[in-house]
Scaffold this motif. Structure first.
Motif, short mmCIF file in Angstrom:
data_model
loop_
_atom_site.label_atom_id
_atom_site.label_comp_id
_atom_site.label_asym_id
_atom_site.label_seq_id
_atom_site.Cartn_x
_atom_site.Cartn_y
_atom_site.Cartn_z
N TRP A 1 0.82 -1.21 0.00
CA TRP A 1 0.00 0.00 0.00
C TRP A 1 0.86 1.26 0.00
O TRP A 1 0.47 2.28 0.58
N ALA A 2 2.01 1.21 -0.66
CA ALA A 2 2.88 2.38 -0.72
C ALA A 2 2.34 3.45 -1.68
O ALA A 2 2.84 4.58 -1.68
N GLU A 3 1.35 3.09 -2.52
CA GLU A 3 0.73 4.06 -3.43
C GLU A 3 -0.78 4.04 -3.23
O GLU A 3 -1.53 3.63 -4.13
N PRO A 4 -1.27 4.47 -2.08
CA PRO A 4 -2.71 4.35 -1.81
C PRO A 4 -3.60 5.10 -2.80
O PRO A 4 -4.60 4.54 -3.28
N LEU A 5 -3.26 6.35 -3.13
CA LEU A 5 -4.09 7.10 -4.09
C LEU A 5 -4.02 6.48 -5.48
O LEU A 5 -5.05 6.33 -6.15
N ASN A 6 -2.82 6.12 -5.91
CA ASN A 6 -2.68 5.51 -7.23
C ASN A 6 -3.40 4.16 -7.31
O ASN A 6 -3.85 3.76 -8.38
N ALA A 7 -3.48 3.47 -6.18
CA ALA A 7 -4.16 2.16 -6.16
C ALA A 7 -5.67 2.32 -6.14
O ALA A 7 -6.39 1.73 -6.95
N VAL A 8 -6.17 3.13 -5.20
CA VAL A 8 -7.62 3.25 -4.99
C VAL A 8 -8.32 3.89 -6.18
O VAL A 8 -9.45 3.51 -6.52
N THR A 9 -7.67 4.85 -6.83
CA THR A 9 -8.33 5.55 -7.94
C THR A 9 -8.55 4.66 -9.17
O THR A 9 -9.23 5.08 -10.11
N SER B 1 2.02 13.60 -2.85
CA SER B 1 1.17 12.50 -3.32
C SER B 1 1.33 12.27 -4.82
O SER B 1 0.91 11.24 -5.35
N GLY B 2 1.96 13.23 -5.50
CA GLY B 2 2.08 13.12 -6.95
C GLY B 2 0.77 13.46 -7.64
O GLY B 2 -0.25 13.74 -7.01
N THR B 3 0.80 13.43 -8.95
CA THR B 3 -0.40 13.73 -9.75
C THR B 3 -0.86 12.55 -10.59
O THR B 3 -1.80 12.67 -11.37
N HIS B 4 -0.20 11.41 -10.41
CA HIS B 4 -0.54 10.24 -11.25
C HIS B 4 -1.97 9.75 -10.99
O HIS B 4 -2.61 9.23 -11.91
N PHE B 5 -2.46 9.93 -9.78
CA PHE B 5 -3.82 9.47 -9.48
C PHE B 5 -4.85 10.20 -10.33
O PHE B 5 -5.92 9.66 -10.66
N LEU B 6 -4.53 11.46 -10.70
CA LEU B 6 -5.44 12.22 -11.57
C LEU B 6 -5.44 11.65 -12.99
O LEU B 6 -6.43 11.73 -13.70
N TRP B 7 -4.31 11.05 -13.39
CA TRP B 7 -4.24 10.33 -14.66
C TRP B 7 -5.26 9.21 -14.68
O TRP B 7 -5.94 8.99 -15.69
N HIS B 8 -5.41 8.51 -13.57
CA HIS B 8 -6.39 7.42 -13.49
C HIS B 8 -7.82 7.96 -13.60
O HIS B 8 -8.62 7.45 -14.39
N VAL B 9 -8.12 8.97 -12.80
CA VAL B 9 -9.49 9.50 -12.78
C VAL B 9 -9.88 10.05 -14.15
O VAL B 9 -10.98 9.76 -14.67
N LEU B 10 -9.01 10.85 -14.73
CA LEU B 10 -9.31 11.45 -16.03
C LEU B 10 -9.35 10.39 -17.13
O LEU B 10 -10.18 10.46 -18.05
N ASN B 11 -8.47 9.40 -17.05
CA ASN B 11 -8.48 8.34 -18.05
C ASN B 11 -9.75 7.51 -17.99
O ASN B 11 -10.21 6.98 -19.01
#
Length: 214
Positions: free
Chosen positions: A19-27, A185-195
């Protein structure tokens, strides 16, 4: 090759933990919502091909979740393979449903697109880094959508909208590392949501409707 070798590619990951990337995982749940929308639309229109595209969208979410939790080489494959399948499948369906090509023509067009993509990626890699691999899909959506719009075809606005959202999504992906010092937290999680929005729009654009002129 060590398929269990760890990969640390994103700002949010600070260690090897699951769970080192919680936002990237959950999104990645957003991809499952896009898949559910696709399944609903496929059922509503009695469209098994669209149902298949929705299933691939679900696989994108699962594969990405595995990569952002296990973060290994094998998980990286689980991430990129469904994405490549969605791009190819979605492109072919749009060629048939919106452009009006016969299936054999859509297969040839898709093969040509996938064949040219590595060259486009190579040209843009110095500017876009690892995100260059997604540039061909962005350009394809923008160019095909614009062509459909100029021809007055159904679904054009949806495809153009998908390309614009994807452009913003790519920006968020490229911003992940540069903005890491100020956005931990980075911005990669927004890549998931927008994708996920992009996938839903592509599914809608590929739905079985007859191309209609204004």
């Amino acid at each position: 090759m060590d398929w269990w070798q760890g990969i640390d590619a994103y700002c949010e990951r600070t260690g090897p933990e699951f769970w080192a990337e919680p936002l990237n995982a959950v999104t990645n749940a957003a991809f499952l919502l896009a898949a559910l929308y696709g399944a609903w639309l496929a059922r509503r229109t009695a469209d098994p091909w669209l149902g298949g595209l929705a299933a691939v969208a679900a696989a994108v979410g699962v594969g990405s979740f595995l990569f952002h939790t296990f973060a290994t080489r094998w998980a990286g494959l689980a991430d990129v393979i469904p994405i490549a399948l969605f791009i190819a499948f979605g492109f072919a369906l749009v060629m048939v449903r919106r452009v009006g090509l016969p299936w054999w023509g859509a297969v040839v067009a898709t093969a040509a697109f996938m064949g040219v993509s590595p060259f486009v990626e190579g040209l843009l890699r110095p500017v876009m880094g690892s995100s260059a691999g997604y540039a061909p899909a962005f350009l394809a959506m923008l160019l095909v959508g614009s062509g459909l719009f100029a021809a007055g075809r159904d679904g054009a606005a949806t495809l153009v909208s998908a390309s614009l959202v994807f452009g913003l999504s790519l920006t968020m992906r490229m911003a992940d590392e540069p903005f890491c010092p100020v956005v931990p937290s980075g911005t990669h999680f927004l890549w998931h949501v927008l994708n996920a929005v992009v996938l839903a729009l592509v599914i809608r654009a590929a739905a079985r409707r007859s191309p209609a002129r204004r």
